[in-house]
Design an enzyme around this catalytic site. Structure first.
Site, short mmCIF file in Angstrom:
data_model
loop_
_atom_site.label_atom_id
_atom_site.label_comp_id
_atom_site.label_asym_id
_atom_site.label_seq_id
_atom_site.Cartn_x
_atom_site.Cartn_y
_atom_site.Cartn_z
N GLU A 161 0.80 -1.24 0.00
CA GLU A 161 0.00 0.00 0.00
C GLU A 161 0.83 1.28 0.00
OE1 GLU A 161 -2.86 -0.40 3.20
OE2 GLU A 161 -3.52 -2.35 2.47
N HIS A 215 -10.49 -5.94 -2.24
CA HIS A 215 -11.56 -5.72 -1.27
C HIS A 215 -12.68 -5.02 -2.06
CE1 HIS A 215 -9.09 -6.98 2.03
NE2 HIS A 215 -8.15 -6.12 1.71
N GLU A 227 -6.31 -10.57 -1.12
CA GLU A 227 -7.12 -10.31 0.09
C GLU A 227 -8.60 -10.24 -0.27
OE1 GLU A 227 -5.65 -6.95 2.33
OE2 GLU A 227 -3.55 -7.47 1.95
N ASP A 240 -12.37 -10.11 -0.71
CA ASP A 240 -13.66 -10.17 0.00
C ASP A 240 -14.62 -9.25 -0.75
OD1 ASP A 240 -12.66 -7.69 1.06
OD2 ASP A 240 -12.17 -8.63 2.97
N ASN A 248 2.00 -5.19 -3.15
CA ASN A 248 0.59 -5.48 -2.86
C ASN A 248 -0.18 -4.20 -2.57
OD1 ASN A 248 -1.40 -7.61 -2.19
ND2 ASN A 248 -1.26 -6.83 -0.09
#
Ligand code: G3I
Length: 301
Positions: free
Chosen positions: A127, A205, A232, A234, A169
């Site tokens: 990030e 996400h 990650e 979701d 990432n």
């Protein structure tokens, strides 16, 4: 195949979950983890605050619980994350300049060396780019040590663990947009100059719609000569959840260099997204329609 991990393996991919060490004593949680997944990512246990709570004193107890569990079952391990602006120990948060640069390099060396040979892929830097349209780096104490901090981190990680895949990432990178394009330019530059980078992680996400260029965006990074991973995943529960999970899975399978998918938790009750119920297994431990959509997509063709 009848489980996510086995179905992904038949397609040459892994299917993983973020795991919390504290939940390894929950038998329902462990039962689902061991049945469905062939890769794990420690959700918090390998972060800087967890592994180096005071400077130069390294603690791996909780991370090792997850690593041991995974290794005993032949699961891959994604290391997350060597450097991030968040979840730094207090001592690092208050550092700057060359002292922070040295501490950062030492942290990467120590942690990557400790786990050498056991980590499939490391999120070396997490990030580091700003949201919005600027395409700029995110301001952070690490960024203020100099714009070269990311390449220094990758070179340091390569020296410490030459066989781990080294990933950058980030989130909000799920379409062609100013943030993903800025990362694309960094990766292109790293490849051109021989800075060791092997993969890009797309956290994914997601809300209630999937960008139409999701697959094309993964593909443009793969075309730079790096693997891509969904790291990650979701997705907000709503009328679209199962269809979106299926579409994300198909997008990965359609990109030859998309090597695996990780969902960010096991059950909805384990998710940082709370009432979004964003995962594949419900709060009672049952498979959701989204689970079936992923399994069907993995088994198709
Ligand atoms: O460990 C302490 C515990 O001792 C204390 O009692 C408890 C009380 O609040 O807090 C615990 O720490 C929490 C930690 O999760 C472990 O549960 C932190 O407060 C909490 O902030 C932390 O949240 C994590 C978050 O990263 C931190 O930024 C989430 O679990 C984790 O899912 C989330 O993961 C991030 C990825 O690393 C990077 N990408 C985004 C993703 C979601 O935010």
């Amino acid at each position: 195949a009848t489980t996510l991990g086995a179905a992904a393996a038949e397609k040459g991919r892994y299917f993983g979950a973020a795991v919390a060490a504290a939940k390894l004593s929950d038998s329902q949680y462990v039962g689902i983890l061991d049945r469905e997944f062939n890769s794990v990512t420690p959700e918090n246990e390998m972060k800087w605050d967890a592994t180096e709570p005071s400077q130069g004193r390294f603690t791996y107890t909780n991370a090792d619980r997850i690593v041991s569990h995974a290794q005993a079952r032949g699961m891959k391990i994604r290391g997350h994350a060597l450097l991030w602006h968040a979840q730094q120990p207090g001592w690092a948060q208050s550092m700057s300049g060359s002292a922070l640069r040295s501490a950062m390099v030492n942290h990467v060396t120590q942690v990557a060396t400790y786990y050498r040979g056991r980590i499939h892929s490391w999120d070396v830097v997490n990030e580091a780019f700003a949201d919005g349209g600027s395409g700029a780096r995110r301001d952070s104490n690490l960024q203020r040590t100099g714009n070269d901090w990311i390449e220094v981190a990758f070179r340091t990680a390569r020296a410490a663990d030459p066989n781990a895949k080294l990933c950058y990432n980030d989130y909000n990178t799920d379409s062609v947009n100013p943030k993903s394009t800025a990362i694309y330019h960094m990766v292109r530059d790293f490849k051109a100059r021989g800075v060791p980078i092997d993969c890009v992680g797309f956290q994914s996400h997601l809300g209630t719609s999937l960008p139409g260029d999701y697959q094309a965006n993964l593909q443009r990074f793969a075309d730079l000569g790096v693997d891509v991973q969904i790291t990650e995943l979701d997705i907000t529960q709503g009328s679209n959840q199962a269809a979106m999970y299926g579409a994300v899975t198909r997008a990965c399978l359609a990109v030859a260099r998309c090597t695996g998918i990780t969902v960010w938790g096991v059950r909805d009750s384990d998710s940082w997204r709370g009432t979004d119920n964003a995962l594949l297994i419900d709060r009672s431990g049952n498979r959701k329609p989204a689970y079936q959509a992923v399994l069907d997509a993995l088994n198709a063709g």
